[in-house]
Design a protein around this motif. Structure first.
Motif, PDB file in Angstrom:
ATOM      1  N   GLY A   1       9.214   4.002   6.857  1.00 55.70           N
ATOM      2  CA  GLY A   1       9.746   2.879   6.084  1.00 55.70           C
ATOM      3  C   GLY A   1       9.731   3.172   4.587  1.00 55.70           C
ATOM      4  N   ILE A   2       8.642   3.754   4.110  1.00 54.42           N
ATOM      5  CA  ILE A   2       8.539   4.117   2.694  1.00 54.42           C
ATOM      6  C   ILE A   2       9.601   5.142   2.318  1.00 54.42           C
ATOM      7  CG2 ILE A   2       7.061   5.276   1.002  1.00 54.42           C
ATOM      8  CD1 ILE A   2       4.654   4.096   2.632  1.00 54.42           C
ATOM      9  N   ALA A   3       9.737   6.177   3.146  1.00 53.76           N
ATOM     10  CA  ALA A   3      10.699   7.245   2.843  1.00 53.76           C
ATOM     11  C   ALA A   3      12.122   6.716   2.807  1.00 53.76           C
ATOM     12  CB  ALA A   3      10.569   8.364   3.872  1.00 53.76           C
ATOM     13  N   PHE A   4      12.485   5.866   3.756  1.00 48.81           N
ATOM     14  CA  PHE A   4      13.839   5.295   3.762  1.00 48.81           C
ATOM     15  C   PHE A   4      14.057   4.421   2.524  1.00 48.81           C
ATOM     16  CE2 PHE A   4      14.412   5.531   8.666  1.00 48.81           C
ATOM     17  CZ  PHE A   4      15.084   6.734   8.543  1.00 48.81           C
ATOM     18  N   CYS A   5      13.074   3.609   2.169  1.00 47.92           N
ATOM     19  CA  CYS A   5      13.222   2.759   0.980  1.00 47.92           C
ATOM     20  C   CYS A   5      13.432   3.621  -0.262  1.00 47.92           C
ATOM     21  CB  CYS A   5      11.997   1.873   0.799  1.00 47.92           C
ATOM     22  SG  CYS A   5      11.906   0.448   1.898  1.00 47.92           S
ATOM     23  N   ARG A   6      12.589   4.630  -0.437  1.00 50.43           N
ATOM     24  CA  ARG A   6      12.716   5.487  -1.623  1.00 50.43           C
ATOM     25  C   ARG A   6      14.055   6.210  -1.640  1.00 50.43           C
ATOM     26  NH1 ARG A   6       6.619   8.136  -1.437  1.00 50.43           N
ATOM     27  NH2 ARG A   6       5.482   6.227  -1.988  1.00 50.43           N
ATOM     28  N   ALA A   7      14.545   6.591  -0.459  1.00 48.06           N
ATOM     29  CA  ALA A   7      15.849   7.247  -0.382  1.00 48.06           C
ATOM     30  C   ALA A   7      16.973   6.318  -0.822  1.00 48.06           C
ATOM     31  CB  ALA A   7      16.110   7.751   1.034  1.00 48.06           C
ATOM     32  N   MET A   8      16.733   5.001  -0.717  1.00 44.41           N
ATOM     33  CA  MET A   8      17.706   4.010  -1.157  1.00 44.41           C
ATOM     34  C   MET A   8      17.382   3.468  -2.551  1.00 44.41           C
ATOM     35  SD  MET A   8      19.713   4.110   1.366  1.00 44.41           S
ATOM     36  CE  MET A   8      20.834   2.880   0.723  1.00 44.41           C
ATOM     37  N   SER A   9      16.506   4.173  -3.275  1.00 43.31           N
ATOM     38  CA  SER A   9      16.101   3.801  -4.645  1.00 43.31           C
ATOM     39  C   SER A   9      15.346   2.480  -4.703  1.00 43.31           C
ATOM     40  CB  SER A   9      17.319   3.751  -5.584  1.00 43.31           C
ATOM     41  OG  SER A   9      17.938   5.016  -5.658  1.00 43.31           O
ATOM     42  N   ILE A  10      14.608   2.187  -3.632  1.00 50.86           N
ATOM     43  CA  ILE A  10      13.719   1.023  -3.597  1.00 50.86           C
ATOM     44  C   ILE A  10      12.285   1.541  -3.659  1.00 50.86           C
ATOM     45  CG2 ILE A  10      12.958  -0.992  -2.276  1.00 50.86           C
ATOM     46  CD1 ILE A  10      15.671  -0.912  -0.830  1.00 50.86           C
ATOM     47  N   PRO A  11      11.500   1.196  -4.675  1.00 52.81           N
ATOM     48  CA  PRO A  11      10.103   1.642  -4.725  1.00 52.81           C
ATOM     49  C   PRO A  11       9.339   1.132  -3.506  1.00 52.81           C
ATOM     50  CG  PRO A  11      10.787   0.703  -6.829  1.00 52.81           C
ATOM     51  CD  PRO A  11      11.860   0.370  -5.835  1.00 52.81           C
ATOM     52  N   ALA A  12       8.489   1.983  -2.947  1.00 54.69           N
ATOM     53  CA  ALA A  12       7.718   1.593  -1.762  1.00 54.69           C
ATOM     54  C   ALA A  12       6.375   2.299  -1.786  1.00 54.69           C
ATOM     55  CB  ALA A  12       8.483   1.930  -0.481  1.00 54.69           C
ATOM     56  N   ARG A  13       5.370   1.665  -1.180  1.00 56.89           N
ATOM     57  CA  ARG A  13       4.024   2.241  -1.140  1.00 56.89           C
ATOM     58  C   ARG A  13       3.334   1.899   0.175  1.00 56.89           C
ATOM     59  NH1 ARG A  13       1.164  -1.568  -5.818  1.00 56.89           N
ATOM     60  NH2 ARG A  13       1.064  -3.510  -4.587  1.00 56.89           N
ATOM     61  N   PHE A  14       2.354   2.708   0.505  1.00 58.46           N
ATOM     62  CA  PHE A  14       1.574   2.600   1.742  1.00 58.46           C
ATOM     63  C   PHE A  14       0.469   1.565   1.560  1.00 58.46           C
ATOM     64  CE2 PHE A  14      -1.593   3.914   4.845  1.00 58.46           C
ATOM     65  CZ  PHE A  14      -0.861   4.389   5.920  1.00 58.46           C
ATOM     66  N   VAL A  15       0.207   0.804   2.622  1.00 61.24           N
ATOM     67  CA  VAL A  15      -0.857  -0.210   2.596  1.00 61.24           C
ATOM     68  C   VAL A  15      -1.712  -0.061   3.852  1.00 61.24           C
ATOM     69  CG1 VAL A  15      -1.395  -2.679   2.618  1.00 61.24           C
ATOM     70  CG2 VAL A  15       0.546  -1.847   1.276  1.00 61.24           C
ATOM     71  N   SER A  16      -3.027   0.025   3.673  1.00 62.84           N
ATOM     72  CA  SER A  16      -3.958  -0.078   4.798  1.00 62.84           C
ATOM     73  C   SER A  16      -4.532  -1.486   4.796  1.00 62.84           C
ATOM     74  CB  SER A  16      -5.078   0.959   4.674  1.00 62.84           C
ATOM     75  OG  SER A  16      -5.821   0.764   3.485  1.00 62.84           O
TER      76      SER A  16
END
Length: 262
Positions: A175-190
């Motif tokens: 999900g993070i990788a796809f968002c970043r590929a679409m120029s949407i900042p994304a980060r991992f959450v535990s």
């Protein structure tokens, strides 16, 4: 909503070993820690550290040969988050706050540069904003099989896209990788995840839209309104619940979270 949560960890320690734990609830404006308690046997003094950028709370233990047991308990109240997808828009990179920009870049487990074409093919025609991130989650849920043991600590988002199987960590990375590929900042959450069955530490992700971070769970295994955050980072490498320098075996791990109000 108010939750009581915690974990119990039990290790055999073969030699003097250093542990760095990230199991304590992080404190921010969305989640208030009403109370928390940490009990460690043997009586090792934890060295605590709070990351100023992410507010993640870490502690280090230096444990002699023998046995280590750790019990963490917390009571936390979450603020409600209003979401109207039609009004939550993407922010062009030129207008993003500078501290958010690093979450556009590829990282060790989220090779957005290698998934650019797939992301454009699948999500390029989606309505921009919150609904595009929802479409990403829908695609992952439909296309990736959730199979315990199907991945390991080396599995990346690119691997998951190819192999089409993974666990919550892999769903979040993709999900993070796809968002970043679409120029949407994304980060991992535990997180501690209410209604997750069986209970465990859970992985999900956040996307930066409008003027804030919004949480998403592509596995659909937990209620996003009952996710109590432990750590946030560029990918899982930043928020492992335990990093070990030594020789150990894990005997038992119990994780729980219960809602206290109706």
């Amino acid at each position: 909503m108010k939750f009581q949560l915690g974990c119990h960890l039990d290790y055999d320690v073969a030699i003097d070993t250093t542990f760095i734990f990230n199991i304590c609830v992080l404190k921010n404006k969305e989640q208030q820690i009403i109370g928390q308690h940490l009990n460690i046997t043997p009586n090792c003094q934890p060295e605590e550290y709070i990351n100023r950028d992410s507010t993640n709370s870490y502690f280090r233990l230096i444990v002699p040969e023998g046995r280590l047991t750790l019990d963490y308990q917390a009571t936390v109240e979450l603020s409600e988050c209003d979401r109207n997808p039609s009004t939550i828009q993407e922010i062009p990179p030129a207008e993003l706050p500078l501290d958010i920009v690093p979450h556009l870049y590829p990282s060790r487990y989220c090779q957005s540069d290698r998934l650019m074409k797939l992301a454009q093919d699948e999500f390029g025609d989606c309505n921009p904003g919150y609904s595009r991130v929802e479409a990403i989650c829908d695609w992952i849920y439909r296309k990736i099989d959730y199979i315990s043991g199907s991945s390991d600590s080396q599995t990346s988002a690119y691997d998951t896209a190819i192999e089409r199987a993974g666990v919550c960590r892999d769903f979040a990375h993709l999900g993070i990788a796809f968002c970043r590929a679409m120029s949407i900042p994304a980060r991992f959450v535990s997180a501690y995840a209410w209604q997750l069955d069986p209970p465990d530490f859970h992985a999900c992700f956040e996307a930066y839209l409008g003027d804030r971070w919004y949480i998403f769970d592509a596995t659909r295994l937990a209620n996003t309104e009952g996710l109590v955050k432990i750590g946030m980072g560029r990918d899982a490498a930043d928020v492992a619940f335990a990093t070990v320098f030594g020789s150990i075996s894990l005997n038992k791990m119990d994780v729980y979270i219960d809602r206290l109000d109706n």
